[in-house]
Design an enzyme around this catalytic site. Structure first.
Site, mmCIF file in Angstrom:
data_model
loop_
_atom_site.group_PDB
_atom_site.id
_atom_site.type_symbol
_atom_site.label_atom_id
_atom_site.label_comp_id
_atom_site.label_asym_id
_atom_site.label_seq_id
_atom_site.Cartn_x
_atom_site.Cartn_y
_atom_site.Cartn_z
ATOM 1 C CG ASP A 1 -1.963 -0.996 1.284
ATOM 2 O OD1 ASP A 1 -1.990 -1.863 0.401
ATOM 3 O OD2 ASP A 1 -2.797 -0.932 2.209
ATOM 4 C CG HIS B 1 2.955 -8.629 0.188
ATOM 5 N ND1 HIS B 1 2.411 -9.773 0.712
ATOM 6 C CD2 HIS B 1 2.599 -7.626 1.040
ATOM 7 C CE1 HIS B 1 1.755 -9.481 1.823
ATOM 8 N NE2 HIS B 1 1.852 -8.180 2.039
ATOM 9 C CB SER C 1 8.816 2.901 5.429
ATOM 10 O OG SER C 1 8.662 2.799 6.833
#
Length: 295
Positions: free
Chosen positions: A113, A169, A256
């Site tokens: 995301d 991921h 981040s």
């Protein structure tokens, strides 16, 4: 004020920034900048704050954070009362159905995301951090040979703000090499900070690995830490077969960034993302969502 593009509604929206008042003071005042350079950017500060966020006493922050930033808790594997600390909530896992993965082998998916910016035909010595501020790929990963592989390739920057799901991921099936770790500072990666500090990506703590993707070539996958990010946690097994959408790792508390580099003529980034990037707007995306195609 940070404006981004919502590709689902096709509208621009204003980002709710965690700690916006403090960020503005730190990066826009002489006293704040002095405190930043002497203390806040140091590992000790982020380590101390990370220790607090791992403690049981920090769990009281969770409900307030969820309420203030309208976080959909129905996507969580755990109920709100099951989180043992704020970091437990921050690095939460989601139910699989909340982030459907585009399984088409030709579809390039977002690995997390975040808010995406993308560039084609990149200049290795003049990569864009934000408008007017650039950095070199060789300085970023400290490896001239690897950097050269991505000459005239594509670069995708994914900024995760504190309110986002913070697990990342794999964007395809393949094999990922071991992670290389680079020590650094802990500046914020919020645009408020990126506009003030030259070469933040080359200053901050970061980790990188080469992902041998089945469909998109050798992808350079870089995770960048930031203020209050106590750790970048890698959960994958190096040099073993990986499936598309499999978890690679997660960040503990803080905003981040993930930066991806692709070799020349490997991917075609979606037109709406490229258009917004040219207009200097980020586009909101979710893990598993298509962001491009195999070239």
């Amino acid at each position: 004020m940070i404006k981004y593009y919502n590709r689902k509604t096709k509208n621009y929206e204003i980002e709710k920034v965690a700690g916006e008042k403090y960020l503005n003071w730190i990066y826009n005042s002489p006293m704040g900048m002095n405190l930043l350079e002497k203390f806040l950017k140091k590992k000790l500060f982020s380590k101390f704050y990370g220790f607090y966020c791992n403690s049981k006493i920090s769990s009281y922050k969770t409900k307030k954070f969820v309420t203030n930033f309208d976080i959909d808790i129905s996507h969580n594997e755990k109920s709100i009362n099951e989180f043992k600390s704020f970091n437990d909530f921050f690095s939460r896992k989601l139910v699989e159905s909340s982030r459907p993965i585009d399984k088409n082998k030709n579809s390039l998916i977002s690995p997390c995301d975040g808010r995406i910016t993308a560039f084609n035909d990149i200049n290795l010595d003049n990569l864009i951090q934000v408008k007017g501020i650039t950095y070199k790929l060789s300085d970023f990963i400290k490896n001239d040979i690897i950097a050269e592989k991505y000459k005239n390739g594509s670069c995708i920057i994914l900024r995760l703000c504190p309110t986002d799901y913070h697990r990342f991921h794999f964007l395809d099936s393949g094999i990922c090499e071991a992670t290389v770790k680079i020590k650094g500072s802990y500046y914020s990666v919020n645009p408020i900070a990126l506009n003030k500090i030259n070469g933040v990506f080359c200053e901050n703590k970061r980790e990188w690995s080469i992902f041998h993707s089945d469909n998109f070539g050798d992808v350079l996958y870089v995770e960048v830490g930031a203020t209050c990010v106590g750790s970048i946690i890698q959960t994958y097994s190096p040099n073993k077969r990986i499936s598309k959408g499999q978890e690679k790792g997660y960040f503990k508390f803080g905003g981040s960034t993930i930066v991806l580099f692709f070799e020349n003529n490997r991917i075609k980034i979606d037109d709406d993302i490229l258009k917004q990037s040219r207009l200097n707007f980020e586009t909101k995306v979710y893990m598993g969502e298509k962001i491009g195609l195999k070239f």
